[in-house]
Write an enzyme that holds these catalytic residues in place. Structure first.
Site, PDB file in Angstrom:
ATOM      1  N   HIS A 265       1.021  -1.099   0.082  1.00  0.00           N
ATOM      2  CA  HIS A 265      -0.290  -0.291   0.045  1.00  0.00           C
ATOM      3  C   HIS A 265       1.421   1.239  -0.111  1.00  0.00           C
ATOM      4  O   HIS A 265       1.856   1.660  -0.930  1.00  0.00           O
ATOM      5  CB  HIS A 265      -0.610  -0.256   1.138  1.00  0.00           C
ATOM      6  CG  HIS A 265      -1.689   0.751   1.239  1.00  0.00           C
ATOM      7  ND1 HIS A 265      -2.831   1.943   0.049  1.00  0.00           N
ATOM      8  CD2 HIS A 265      -2.866   1.206   2.398  1.00  0.00           C
ATOM      9  CE1 HIS A 265      -3.202   2.222   0.459  1.00  0.00           C
ATOM     10  NE2 HIS A 265      -3.768   2.089   2.216  1.00  0.00           N
ATOM     11  N   HIS A 306      -1.510  -2.623  -9.604  1.00  0.00           N
ATOM     12  CA  HIS A 306      -2.899  -1.667  -8.577  1.00  0.00           C
ATOM     13  C   HIS A 306      -3.886  -2.376  -8.352  1.00  0.00           C
ATOM     14  O   HIS A 306      -4.379  -3.004  -9.377  1.00  0.00           O
ATOM     15  CB  HIS A 306      -3.190  -0.032  -9.242  1.00  0.00           C
ATOM     16  CG  HIS A 306      -3.548  -0.053  -8.269  1.00  0.00           C
ATOM     17  ND1 HIS A 306      -4.861   0.542  -7.977  1.00  0.00           N
ATOM     18  CD2 HIS A 306      -3.004   1.834  -6.922  1.00  0.00           C
ATOM     19  CE1 HIS A 306      -4.804   1.028  -7.169  1.00  0.00           C
ATOM     20  NE2 HIS A 306      -4.677   1.929  -6.189  1.00  0.00           N
ATOM     21  N   ASP A 363       2.667   5.609  -6.407  1.00  0.00           N
ATOM     22  CA  ASP A 363       3.716   5.554  -6.247  1.00  0.00           C
ATOM     23  C   ASP A 363       5.223   5.444  -6.421  1.00  0.00           C
ATOM     24  O   ASP A 363       6.657   5.968  -5.714  1.00  0.00           O
ATOM     25  CB  ASP A 363       3.971   4.814  -5.387  1.00  0.00           C
ATOM     26  CG  ASP A 363       2.909   5.162  -4.123  1.00  0.00           C
ATOM     27  OD1 ASP A 363       3.085   6.133  -4.294  1.00  0.00           O
ATOM     28  OD2 ASP A 363       2.274   4.180  -3.466  1.00  0.00           O
TER      29      ASP A 363
HETATM   30  N1  CMC Z   1       5.464  -7.163 -10.072  1.00  0.00           N
HETATM   31  C1  CMC Z   1       5.391  -8.349 -10.764  1.00  0.00           C
HETATM   32  N2  CMC Z   1       4.036  -9.139 -10.896  1.00  0.00           N
HETATM   33  C2  CMC Z   1       3.650  -8.196 -10.227  1.00  0.00           C
HETATM   34  C3  CMC Z   1       3.786  -7.710 -10.124  1.00  0.00           C
HETATM   35  C4  CMC Z   1       4.237  -6.756  -9.765  1.00  0.00           C
HETATM   36  N3  CMC Z   1       4.867  -5.133  -9.060  1.00  0.00           N
HETATM   37  N4  CMC Z   1       2.261  -7.138  -9.239  1.00  0.00           N
HETATM   38  C5  CMC Z   1       1.530  -8.138  -9.812  1.00  0.00           C
HETATM   39  N5  CMC Z   1       2.189  -9.035 -10.068  1.00  0.00           N
HETATM   40  C6  CMC Z   1       1.855 -10.019 -10.865  1.00  0.00           C
HETATM   41  C7  CMC Z   1       1.168 -11.512  -9.276  1.00  0.00           C
HETATM   42  O1  CMC Z   1       2.349 -12.092  -9.115  1.00  0.00           O
HETATM   43  C8  CMC Z   1       0.291 -11.622  -9.953  1.00  0.00           C
HETATM   44  O2  CMC Z   1       0.826 -12.822 -11.188  1.00  0.00           O
HETATM   45  P1  CMC Z   1       0.157 -14.517 -11.693  1.00  0.00           P
HETATM   46  O3  CMC Z   1      -1.740 -14.674 -12.394  1.00  0.00           O
HETATM   47  O4  CMC Z   1       0.782 -15.057 -12.754  1.00  0.00           O
HETATM   48  O5  CMC Z   1       0.222 -15.132 -10.527  1.00  0.00           O
HETATM   49  C9  CMC Z   1      -0.740 -10.593 -10.548  1.00  0.00           C
HETATM   50  O6  CMC Z   1       0.144 -10.293 -11.402  1.00  0.00           O
HETATM   51  C10 CMC Z   1      -2.046 -10.424 -10.461  1.00  0.00           C
HETATM   52  O7  CMC Z   1      -1.500  -9.792  -9.267  1.00  0.00           O
HETATM   53  P2  CMC Z   1      -1.835  -9.763  -8.195  1.00  0.00           P
HETATM   54  O8  CMC Z   1      -1.202  -9.751  -6.669  1.00  0.00           O
HETATM   55  O9  CMC Z   1      -3.182 -10.668  -8.085  1.00  0.00           O
HETATM   56  O10 CMC Z   1      -2.851  -8.421  -8.265  1.00  0.00           O
HETATM   57  P3  CMC Z   1      -3.628  -7.422  -6.978  1.00  0.00           P
HETATM   58  O11 CMC Z   1      -4.318  -6.877  -7.138  1.00  0.00           O
HETATM   59  O12 CMC Z   1      -3.976  -8.776  -5.386  1.00  0.00           O
HETATM   60  O13 CMC Z   1      -2.277  -6.504  -6.644  1.00  0.00           O
HETATM   61  C11 CMC Z   1      -0.272  -4.908  -6.213  1.00  0.00           C
HETATM   62  C12 CMC Z   1      -2.209  -5.643  -6.293  1.00  0.00           C
HETATM   63  C13 CMC Z   1      -0.696  -3.220  -5.721  1.00  0.00           C
HETATM   64  C14 CMC Z   1      -0.721  -4.871  -4.141  1.00  0.00           C
HETATM   65  C15 CMC Z   1       0.399  -5.128  -6.595  1.00  0.00           C
HETATM   66  O14 CMC Z   1       0.246  -4.864  -7.284  1.00  0.00           O
HETATM   67  C16 CMC Z   1       1.641  -5.260  -5.698  1.00  0.00           C
HETATM   68  O15 CMC Z   1       1.665  -5.954  -4.561  1.00  0.00           O
HETATM   69  N6  CMC Z   1       2.422  -4.262  -6.583  1.00  0.00           N
HETATM   70  C17 CMC Z   1       3.376  -3.626  -5.535  1.00  0.00           C
HETATM   71  C18 CMC Z   1       4.034  -2.744  -4.742  1.00  0.00           C
HETATM   72  C19 CMC Z   1       2.364  -1.041  -5.180  1.00  0.00           C
HETATM   73  O16 CMC Z   1       3.615  -0.757  -5.991  1.00  0.00           O
HETATM   74  N7  CMC Z   1       1.835  -1.070  -4.170  1.00  0.00           N
HETATM   75  C20 CMC Z   1       0.763   0.530  -4.794  1.00  0.00           C
HETATM   76  C21 CMC Z   1       0.067   0.663  -5.095  1.00  0.00           C
HETATM   77  S1  CMC Z   1      -0.185   2.401  -4.993  1.00  0.00           S
HETATM   78  C22 CMC Z   1      -0.578   2.824  -3.939  1.00  0.00           C
HETATM   79  C23 CMC Z   1      -1.706   2.617  -3.186  1.00  0.00           C
HETATM   80  O17 CMC Z   1      -3.537   3.089  -3.749  1.00  0.00           O
HETATM   81  O18 CMC Z   1      -1.688   2.302  -1.713  1.00  0.00           O
END
Ligand code: CMC
Length: 424
Positions: A265, A306, A363
């Site tokens: 987050h 995201h 971010d």
């Molecule tokens: N790098 C590599 N792979 C990723 C990433 C990433 N940053 N984010 C998602 N994936 C992959 C994930 O491994 C999954 O792959 P697969 O389908 O093969 O298993 C797929 O993409 C879907 O990801 P998810 O984890 O199911 O997506 P989510 O909606 O649950 O998570 C997230 C969203 C923001 C937590 C995640 O993208 C992440 O951890 N990003 C990095 C941290 C980040 O930048 N967070 C800030 C968000 S913006 C500020 C805010 O509003 O807080």
């Protein structure tokens, strides 16, 4: 009243009519509350398809990359408004007239000082405590100063609490930084803008005059504005859940700060810079891209992806423009920027990221700007917390203003069934 219904057939063969509500915009929502009397709950870990409330504050269309506050697009607000005006909009629901704006700015400015006793709390923190840890504690401690004097059922008391929070967060944030570097706390200056006052409290010292650069002041205000609210995200939901018990709003915001801290987050802006440091040089990028793509490696590209935006993050677009502007104006030479730009280019053209709709989020760029204006990495998430305070407190106020229930999710229990205690 719902004019549409969904029909659900239960395992017994009985059908249940569930009301379907339409918002102003966005997908229809099925009301499943009636399932309880049929003996069922819904199961949705991560709340991927669950609406927790009705709200009039912020709307996001993740597929189209749209973010609206009270109906105004984030791009328009970033261009025509400023942070305090956006705070007014989020809290009161309309843009202020010039007189209302002046009065609001006056009110916020007159609440920026803290009770002198609060400064002593910092003596209890080790100098290298993480600023987010200090922030959680210090904001929670505010509830000790404003508890008996506030009745959350009173609209006026809630408004004063909001003014106090928005006003005091920059003062507390700067104190966290000053404590960590051993410099004296700087009292707020009421002749400065919200952003300039924050920069002054961060970087000023009693020894010499500190002049805030207008370019940096503008960039800081934009960072505050772009993070002001984001609908029912993890930290806002935390504030609402804590608030649903009737808890003190300062304590609820402290809970929100804790939820924001995680790298998935608000902690992502700090994690972006740490990742850029870890990558080090452009030639190392392919190795890290491979790590990010490896399902057995926990490494993720910080600042990418995201939960809601699956096309682009509209805040990231504005932030990128702002970052280009600031870097050009400040003539910053930072080797991490080269790594960031190349990482962005490679990730955007790699099918792994395209297929999963992973784009740079707000971010990714905010970390770059904050670093360029001299903010230490450990303070990035604290700045996010300062900005998001108005969102948290506006959602809390909206919840308390209408009939609400204590938030209490249910569970799918898969542990042991009742069993006898062993006798020896
Ligand atoms: N790098 C590599 N792979 C990723 C990433 C990433 N940053 N984010 C998602 N994936 C992959 C994930 O491994 C999954 O792959 P697969 O389908 O093969 O298993 C797929 O993409 C879907 O990801 P998810 O984890 O199911 O997506 P989510 O909606 O649950 O998570 C997230 C969203 C923001 C937590 C995640 O993208 C992440 O951890 N990003 C990095 C941290 C980040 O930048 N967070 C800030 C968000 S913006 C500020 C805010 O509003 O807080």
């Amino acid at each position: 009243m719902a004019d549409k219904h969904a029909t659900l057939t239960l395992p017994s063969g009985k059908t249940v009519e569930l009301p379907v509500y339409s918002g102003t915009i966005g997908p229809d929502v099925i009301d499943v509350a009636g399932l309880l009397k049929e003996g069922y709950f819904t199961h949705d870990p991560g709340f991927m398809s669950t609406s927790a409330t009705e709200s009039r504050i912020t709307y996001i269309d993740g597929d189209e990359g749209i973010l609206l506050h009270r109906g105004y697009s984030i791009e328009d607000l970033a261009e025509h408004s400023d942070y305090l005006e956006t705070c007014y909009l989020l809290w009161y629901g309309t843009l202020p007239t010039p007189e209302e704006k002046a009065q609001f700015v006056y009110n916020i400015t007159r609440h920026t000082m803290l009770h002198e006793s609060l400064a002593h709390f910092f003596d209890g923190f080790h100098h290298n405590a993480h600023p987010m840890a200090m922030m959680c504690g210090a904001v929670g401690a505010l509830s000790a100063f404003y508890h008996d004097v506030m009745d959350i059922r009173s609209q006026r008391d809630r408004e004063i609490a909001a003014h106090r929070l928005v006003a005091k967060m920059p003062t507390l944030a700067a104190m966290c930084y000053k404590h960590s570097i051993g410099q004296p706390f700087m009292y707020p200056r009421n002749d400065l803008s919200y952003a300039a006052n924050f920069l002054y409290m961060m970087f000023g010292t009693p020894c010499e005059e500190y002049v805030v650069s207008p370019a940096v002041e503008r960039a800081m205000d934009r960072i505050f504005l772009l993070h002001a609210d984001h609908e029912q995200n993890a930290s806002t939901s935390t504030v609402r859940l804590a608030g649903s018990t009737g808890a003190n709003p300062f304590a609820c915001v402290s809970a929100g700060i804790a939820a924001l801290w995680g790298p998935a987050h608000g902690g992502a802006n700090e994690a972006v810079l740490r990742m850029l440091d870890e990558i080090g040089t452009v030639d190392q990028i392919p190795r890290f891209i491979e790590k990010a793509k490896d399902p057995n490696d926990p490494f993720k590209l910080m600042g990418f992806g995201h939960r809601v935006y699956k096309n682009f993050d509209p805040r990231a677009k504005v932030m990128k423009a702002s970052s280009d502007e600031v870097l050009a104006e400040l003539k910053v030479v930072d080797p991490r920027l080269k790594v960031a730009m190349e990482l962005e280019r490679i990730a955007l053209s790699d099918p792994y990221f395209a297929d999963r709709k992973l784009f740079p989020n707000v971010d990714f760029y905010s970390g770059i700007i904050l670093s360029a204006i001299g903010i230490p990495t450990s303070m990035f998430t604290v700045i996010f917390a300062v900005s998001r305070t108005i969102g948290w407190i506006s959602h809390w106020h909206e919840m308390i203003s209408s009939p609400y229930k204590i938030g209490r999710p249910r569970q799918l229990y898969t542990g042991e069934a009742q069993r006898p205690y062993p006798s020896n």
